[in-house]
Design an enzyme around this catalytic site. Structure first.
Site, PDB file in Angstrom:
ATOM      1  N   ASP A 106      56.986  19.360  35.909  1.00  0.00           N
ATOM      2  CA  ASP A 106      56.541  19.008  37.254  1.00  0.00           C
ATOM      3  C   ASP A 106      55.643  20.116  37.795  1.00  0.00           C
ATOM      4  O   ASP A 106      55.665  21.259  37.307  1.00  0.00           O
ATOM      5  CB  ASP A 106      57.729  18.772  38.189  1.00  0.00           C
ATOM      6  CG  ASP A 106      58.504  20.048  38.492  1.00  0.00           C
ATOM      7  OD1 ASP A 106      58.953  20.710  37.522  1.00  0.00           O
ATOM      8  OD2 ASP A 106      58.651  20.406  39.673  1.00  0.00           O
ATOM      9  N   ASP A 137      51.140  26.714  35.036  1.00  0.00           N
ATOM     10  CA  ASP A 137      52.487  26.545  35.601  1.00  0.00           C
ATOM     11  C   ASP A 137      52.798  25.062  35.753  1.00  0.00           C
ATOM     12  O   ASP A 137      52.462  24.453  36.765  1.00  0.00           O
ATOM     13  CB  ASP A 137      52.543  27.257  36.948  1.00  0.00           C
ATOM     14  CG  ASP A 137      53.906  27.201  37.604  1.00  0.00           C
ATOM     15  OD1 ASP A 137      54.902  26.966  36.892  1.00  0.00           O
ATOM     16  OD2 ASP A 137      53.973  27.377  38.835  1.00  0.00           O
ATOM     17  N   GLU A 171      61.513  21.370  39.032  1.00  0.00           N
ATOM     18  CA  GLU A 171      61.691  22.798  39.336  1.00  0.00           C
ATOM     19  C   GLU A 171      60.977  23.203  40.617  1.00  0.00           C
ATOM     20  O   GLU A 171      61.513  23.978  41.427  1.00  0.00           O
ATOM     21  CB  GLU A 171      61.177  23.637  38.161  1.00  0.00           C
ATOM     22  CG  GLU A 171      61.543  25.113  38.240  1.00  0.00           C
ATOM     23  CD  GLU A 171      60.570  25.952  39.044  1.00  0.00           C
ATOM     24  OE1 GLU A 171      60.932  27.070  39.457  1.00  0.00           O
ATOM     25  OE2 GLU A 171      59.438  25.488  39.283  1.00  0.00           O
ATOM     26  N   HIS A 438      49.828  27.664  41.830  1.00  0.00           N
ATOM     27  CA  HIS A 438      50.142  27.142  43.165  1.00  0.00           C
ATOM     28  C   HIS A 438      48.933  27.168  44.101  1.00  0.00           C
ATOM     29  O   HIS A 438      49.088  26.867  45.288  1.00  0.00           O
ATOM     30  CB  HIS A 438      51.313  27.901  43.813  1.00  0.00           C
ATOM     31  CG  HIS A 438      52.628  27.651  43.175  1.00  0.00           C
ATOM     32  ND1 HIS A 438      53.821  27.716  43.858  1.00  0.00           N
ATOM     33  CD2 HIS A 438      52.972  27.330  41.896  1.00  0.00           C
ATOM     34  CE1 HIS A 438      54.824  27.453  43.043  1.00  0.00           C
ATOM     35  NE2 HIS A 438      54.331  27.222  41.839  1.00  0.00           N
TER      36      HIS A 438
END
Length: 469
Positions: A106, A137, A171, A438
């Site tokens: 995810d 990530d 997560e 992110h």
């Protein structure tokens, strides 16, 4: 640190063959990554369709089955995500060591797609890097492990160790689905060594093991002062503004220097690991000219890894595009709290809630409630597997590894330490500052992915007794 073996040393030929197999597997990995990042696997149905996560889980399961992991299945968890698991024993051999490989498929949302310079869900190569949401990530991390397994099977024809895999589906939401699953099914994570591939190197090309993770606890605070908004011309100046009250409460989370100062929460910790270079910090965070490189009165390491940090990560009020001349009746914000592993995250979260309630002015009605919670983690670094990983990383990167702390939190690490107390747990991965995880324009360096995969392959060969220490 044991020196890297020379060409004539035992094990050097196997290391060279593994390196060649990893290198040869890179084109396939690029194709695999292009497929995985095309799935908008944000584990939040309000942002992306649930179907996207299901398709990503299916692709992960297919890759693990193809590489030779046995018993692969996607197991539903309490938060409705799918955890992909599998385990392959070593047939016909005496008891061998076991390794659990963890990652997650995810991703975080892309935010405003117009801020990206590349399509966020389409792998794009630019200046030697691969761009897309999840490229580092954590889909890139997952594929580094897949590449390591492929190389081992190709070169050895068998597994040098027992291999277990867990790839999580939620997560980034900190919703606890996998933690609940492994508590109910601890057999899924039993291993001598656990590799959590969800971190990375402090700089590109410098192999890094993360030994400390901060705990985390987010709080949603809602402030109300009136039943409805009031015209600012008629009532502004006397009517209690909910947004102003919220801002005043949030301002009390830090002192004049910027240090987080929540009532009752210690903020005097000192980081005793490798220091964080101030010039690299300024570069990695892209600080604007004239902006102070530090908040608080400690070193960068103190502030990142040894002290609490409260950050306002979201706020709800009237957006500028819809501005009206009105005094707010309600406003809310999400405050993310990070604490060092020596601090009880649940206690810290409660202190944050009490602090916000205490410091909201005007007698405003305050509702503050927990959103997520994860405890910190400190790794053991004195075991044989840790030493083997040091040797593997030095071979793969041509320089010895360093250790660092991690400001981010991985709640599963603490759960695993509790469920498998004798296991050595190591955190590593393909991420490095240029990856911008992110953020917009997330990317991965193919060289970091290649070297990280090689380190994992060499590590498992070493644990299987096939490489000299």
């Amino acid at each position: 640190m044991t020196p890297v073996q020379g060409e004539g040393a035992p094990g050097a030929d196997l290391a060279a063959r593994l390196s060649a197999a990893v290198e040869a597997g890179m084109p396939r990995v690029r194709d695999d990554l292009a497929r995985l990042v095309s799935f908008r696997s944000v584990a939040n149905a309000a942002i992306e369709p649930v179907e996207e996560c299901r398709r990503a889980a299916e692709a992960v399961a297919e890759l693990l089955t193809e590489v030779g992991v046995a018993g692969v299945e996607a197991i539903p968890t309490a938060d409705e995500s799918l955890a992909v698991v599998g385990r392959t024993a070593v047939a016909g051999r005496r008891r061998v060591l076991s390794v659990l490989l963890y990652s997650h498929y995810d991703v975080v949302p892309v935010g405003d797609p117009s801020l990206w310079t590349v399509p966020p869900w389409e792998l794009t190569e630019r200046e030697g890097r691969w761009y897309a949401r999840g490229s580092a990530d954590c889909k890139g991390n997952f594929l580094a492990s897949v590449l390591a397994l492929r190389a081992l099977r190709e070169v050895l024809g068998e597994w040098p160790v027992e291999v277990a895999v867990v790839c999580e589906g939620s997560e980034e939401q900190s919703s606890g689905g996998l933690e609940a699953l492994v508590r109910a099914r601890p057999d899924l994570v039993q291993a001598d060594t656990i590799l959590i591939a969800d971190t990375g190197n402090v700089e590109a090309g410098l192999p890094t093991l993360t030994t400390s993770l901060r705990g985390t606890g987010s709080v949603l605070v809602t402030v109300r002062t009136m039943e409805r908004a009031a015209h600012s011309g008629m009532f502004g100046g006397a009517a209690p503004d909910a947004l102003q009250a919220l801002l005043m409460a949030l301002a009390k989370l830090r002192d004049a220097s910027g240090e987080t100062t929540i009532d009752g929460l210690d903020h005097s910790g000192v980081w005793d690991g490798n220091p964080f270079d101030a010039r690299r910090f300024r570069h990695d965070t892209a600080l604007l000219d004239g902006v102070a490189p530090l908040t608080g009165d400690g070193t960068i390491g103190d502030l990142l890894w040894a002290r609490p940090a409260a950050t306002v990560i979201a706020i709800d009020a009237t957006p500028v595009s819809q501005v009206t001349a009105a005094v707010h009746a309600e406003a809310r914000a999400v405050v993310n709290l990070r604490v060092p592993p020596s601090t009880d995250a649940a206690v810290a979260q409660r202190l944050l809630i009490e602090h916000l309630e205490r410091h909201t002015p005007f007698g405003a009605h305050v509702e503050a409630k927990p959103v997520s919670l994860g405890h910190g983690f400190t790794a053991r670094t004195d075991g044989p597997a840790y030493r083997a990983m040091g040797r593997a990383m030095e071979r793969a990167f041509d320089r010895p590894p360093v250790t660092t702390g991690q400001g981010g939190s991985i709640p599963l690490a603490t759960t695993l330490a509790e469920l498998v107390p004798d296991a050595e747990i190591m955190l590593l991965g393909v991420e490095e500052p240029a990856s911008r995880i992110h953020a917009t324009d997330e990317s991965v360096s193919p060289d970091e992915l290649r070297r990280t995969a090689l380190a994992q392959a060499l590590f498992m060969a070493d644990l299987g007794g096939l490489l000299d220490a």
